[in-house]
Design an enzyme around this catalytic site. Structure first.
Site, PDB file in Angstrom:
ATOM      1  N   TRP A 101       2.451   2.644   9.196  1.00 35.14           N
ATOM      2  CA  TRP A 101       2.016   3.801   8.417  1.00 35.14           C
ATOM      3  C   TRP A 101       1.579   4.936   9.346  1.00 35.14           C
ATOM      4  O   TRP A 101       1.836   6.122   9.058  1.00 35.14           O
ATOM      5  CB  TRP A 101       0.888   3.418   7.463  1.00 35.14           C
ATOM      6  CG  TRP A 101       1.407   2.918   6.139  1.00 35.14           C
ATOM      7  CD1 TRP A 101       1.739   1.646   5.823  1.00 35.14           C
ATOM      8  CD2 TRP A 101       1.666   3.708   4.973  1.00 35.14           C
ATOM      9  NE1 TRP A 101       2.184   1.571   4.517  1.00 35.14           N
ATOM     10  CE2 TRP A 101       2.143   2.832   3.974  1.00 35.14           C
ATOM     11  CE3 TRP A 101       1.533   5.058   4.665  1.00 35.14           C
ATOM     12  CZ2 TRP A 101       2.497   3.269   2.693  1.00 35.14           C
ATOM     13  CZ3 TRP A 101       1.887   5.495   3.389  1.00 35.14           C
ATOM     14  CH2 TRP A 101       2.359   4.609   2.426  1.00 35.14           C
ATOM     15  N   SER A 102       0.929   4.613  10.437  1.00 39.53           N
ATOM     16  CA  SER A 102       0.537   5.632  11.399  1.00 39.53           C
ATOM     17  C   SER A 102       1.770   6.322  11.981  1.00 39.53           C
ATOM     18  O   SER A 102       1.821   7.558  12.101  1.00 39.53           O
ATOM     19  CB  SER A 102      -0.293   5.006  12.519  1.00 39.53           C
ATOM     20  OG  SER A 102      -0.576   5.948  13.535  1.00 39.53           O
ATOM     21  N   PHE A 137       4.735   6.430  10.591  1.00 38.74           N
ATOM     22  CA  PHE A 137       5.361   7.131   9.467  1.00 38.74           C
ATOM     23  C   PHE A 137       4.710   8.500   9.267  1.00 38.74           C
ATOM     24  O   PHE A 137       5.400   9.533   9.181  1.00 38.74           O
ATOM     25  CB  PHE A 137       5.210   6.259   8.220  1.00 38.74           C
ATOM     26  CG  PHE A 137       5.617   6.909   6.928  1.00 38.74           C
ATOM     27  CD1 PHE A 137       6.823   7.571   6.803  1.00 38.74           C
ATOM     28  CD2 PHE A 137       4.788   6.839   5.815  1.00 38.74           C
ATOM     29  CE1 PHE A 137       7.200   8.159   5.597  1.00 38.74           C
ATOM     30  CE2 PHE A 137       5.147   7.410   4.611  1.00 38.74           C
ATOM     31  CZ  PHE A 137       6.358   8.080   4.510  1.00 38.74           C
ATOM     32  N   GLU A 186       0.309   0.379  -5.105  1.00 41.98           N
ATOM     33  CA  GLU A 186       1.144   0.185  -3.910  1.00 41.98           C
ATOM     34  C   GLU A 186       0.295  -0.551  -2.875  1.00 41.98           C
ATOM     35  O   GLU A 186      -0.025  -0.045  -1.805  1.00 41.98           O
ATOM     36  CB  GLU A 186       1.617   1.533  -3.368  1.00 41.98           C
ATOM     37  CG  GLU A 186       2.639   1.424  -2.243  1.00 41.98           C
ATOM     38  CD  GLU A 186       2.996   2.769  -1.635  1.00 41.98           C
ATOM     39  OE1 GLU A 186       3.920   2.815  -0.812  1.00 41.98           O
ATOM     40  OE2 GLU A 186       2.344   3.784  -1.972  1.00 41.98           O
ATOM     41  N   HIS A 240       5.474   3.385  -7.429  1.00 41.74           N
ATOM     42  CA  HIS A 240       5.478   2.025  -6.868  1.00 41.74           C
ATOM     43  C   HIS A 240       4.915   1.030  -7.887  1.00 41.74           C
ATOM     44  O   HIS A 240       5.665   0.380  -8.587  1.00 41.74           O
ATOM     45  CB  HIS A 240       4.732   1.972  -5.526  1.00 41.74           C
ATOM     46  CG  HIS A 240       5.320   2.857  -4.493  1.00 41.74           C
ATOM     47  ND1 HIS A 240       6.527   2.585  -3.902  1.00 41.74           N
ATOM     48  CD2 HIS A 240       4.882   4.026  -3.956  1.00 41.74           C
ATOM     49  CE1 HIS A 240       6.820   3.546  -3.043  1.00 41.74           C
ATOM     50  NE2 HIS A 240       5.846   4.433  -3.065  1.00 41.74           N
TER      51      HIS A 240
END
Length: 530
Positions: free
Chosen positions: A195-196, A198, A351, A376
């Site tokens: 996630w970082s 991304f 999510e 989601h």
């Protein structure tokens, strides 16, 4: 169901009297399997004779692929998309899905819609593009007449020219602007790391494509890629960073939104028979304080009033587990959905893999706040009351299989919670989230994953057809516009069925498909820019 239960009880009684009597058991078994088949999403669709022919063709390819995978355990949806993409694209099932009109794309994010390789081969070669790295190793990109003092800026063209092979620089840039890698397990060892990474790609992309001329070209190209993948309508989310000019002047939020709408209308005017329209969901970041949320919802009402046909509604985005829950913003979010100027909401919720935590409860708040769709939302399988409420209100989940896999929420898509919802006929739509970030194009890759993994072996053409119909049904369009879009989709669907029947039926002459295939990912070819 009562008939099945009765037969099972009858079998139990007969079993206790004789071991030779098993006919009742087989009857109950066949009825039970038949009943389960009727609840799979799309099973109520009635296929025409030509659709049945195409279904036979499609299912022959699907079962051949699944039977092979059952033997050698090489099943594409069980592998990270980053390493399985090329294998997927060689699949005959995928090739048919590429031709299919998939209706509307309802869950996308602004700076991650177009293919990153195209951005690199095109926009990154424009003049006046500067780059720098922060102390935290974050790449920043910005178009400027003269670099400011906020960072140690270098002209990208100079940096590229300093490489013995400029194409090597482009490949390095690709790794900074996407998650694409041959070794995702090494590059992204846990969910926070991916996630970082991304979010880092989005920061870099945003600085470049929010240059007003770049955004105009980027958004047009993104819509073109979706049209080429046989998408007729797009609804995308955005944090609405302000567009800027080369001299550093920033447009206001309303001026920026006017540019969005103008480009979208120009694309529609250029493609009146192949495309229906575009709408925007204002979706700022959720990791903020209450005062900022009040600013968000105030702006959302202003945008909806100024652009009533283009702005569809409001959402909050970002890694859900690290953001504050919806309940912490109760007052501003309830104000948003009240009054004559109320704004529809399309909340990301559920999510998460954390059951019973604050994040998990976002599902409850999203439903109570009358969300039109749930982004989601796969955690809803752990909430029977929320699930029942969503069903009663006919609120669908926006399911993005590849996103869930690449962002390390679900590893093997056969085990995706939505597979259980599909077997029950729960309303879902399939979308792509941030396809440019992992090298997917539009919806075909996600539709393939849904067909092969979420639907299992028994989901057939009716499943795919229902997914396309759902995308139109659950769009933000009003009833009249939705009916017009459905009519356009039906014409494309009929053409698709005829095309596949002719192409794969050995008794028919081969024809050139009438439906456009998806864009292939652009090659990073240095010679094009010499």
């Amino acid at each position: 169901m009562l008939k099945i239960v009765g037969l099972l009880l009858a079998w139990a009684a007969s079993f206790s009297s004789t071991l030779d009597e098993n006919s009742t058991y087989w009857q109950a078994r066949e009825l039970l399997l038949a009943q389960e088949q009727t609840t799979i999403l799309g099973q109520e669709q009635i296929l025409s004779s030509e659709e049945k022919l195409v279904n036979d063709i499609l299912m022959n390819f699907k079962m051949s692929e699944m039977n092979t995978a059952f033997g050698d355990l090489n099943f594409i949806p069980a592998k990270n998309f980053l390493v399985a993409k090329m294998e997927m694209e060689a699949s005959e099932v995928f090739q048919i899905i590429k031709l299919m009109p998939k209706g509307a794309a309802l869950h996308l994010h602004d700076t991650a819609m177009a293919t990153v390789s195209w951005i690199i081969s095109d926009i990154s070669y424009w003049e006046n593009l500067y780059m720098c790295y922060t102390l935290q190793n974050q790449l920043l990109l910005k178009f400027m007449e003269t670099p400011d003092s906020s960072c140690q800026w270098d002209l990208m063209s100079d940096v590229r020219a300093s490489y013995p092979v400029p194409a090597d620089f482009d490949m390095e840039l690709l790794s900074r602007l996407s998650l694409i890698t041959d070794k995702p397990d090494e590059a992204y060892p846990d969910i926070n790391k991916v996630w970082s990474s991304f979010e880092s790609t989005l920061i870099a992309l945003t600085g470049m494509v929010m240059y007003r001329p770049a955004w105009e070209v980027y958004l047009y190209r993104a819509l073109e890629e979706f049209k080429q993948d046989n998408i007729l309508h797009v609804e995308f989310r955005g944090t609405l960073p302000r567009l800027y000019e080369l001299n550093g002047t920033e447009l206001t939020e309303e001026e920026s939104m006017a540019v969005y709408e103008t480009v979208s209308l120009r694309f529609l005017a250029d493609n009146p028979c192949e495309y229906y329209g575009t709408r925007y969901i204002y979706a700022p970041l959720r990791r903020v304080d209450n005062a900022t949320i009040w600013n968000y919802v105030t702006l959302a009402k202003q945008l909806k009033k100024r652009f009533p046909n283009y702005v569809a509604g409001f959402d909050l985005v970002g890694q859900e587990d690290l953001g504050l829950p919806l309940k912490d913003f109760l007052d501003p979010l309830l104000w948003l959905i009240t009054g004559e100027d109320k704004v529809p909401v399309f909340y990301h919720a559920g999510e998460t893999n954390w059951m019973g935590m604050n994040t998990d409860e976002n599902l409850i708040d999203a439903l109570l706040m009358n969300t039109s769709r749930i982004g989601h939302g796969y955690a809803i399988v752990k909430h029977p009351e929320a699930k029942a409420l969503a069903l009663s209100k006919d609120i669908p989940l926006e399911v993005c299989p590849i996103s869930n896999q690449v962002l390390m929420l679900i590893k093997d898509l056969r085990n995706h919670p939505v597979a259980g919802l599909v077997s029950e006929g729960f309303p879902i739509v399939i979308s792509a989230d941030d396809p440019g970030t992992w090298g997917a194009v539009a919806l075909s890759h996600d539709f393939y994953e849904a067909f092969m993994a979420l639907g299992g072996a028994k989901a057939d053409l009716r499943f795919l057809k229902q997914l396309a119909i759902n995308s139109v049904k659950y769009s933000s369009l009003d009833k009249t516009a939705s009916a017009d879009l459905m009519q356009m989709w039906q014409a494309k669907w009929d053409e698709f069925i005829a095309t596949v029947a002719r192409k794969y039926n050995k008794n028919s002459k081969p024809v050139i498909p009438h439906v456009n295939a998806t864009f292939e990912e652009s090659n990073l070819v240095e010679e094009n820019h010499m």
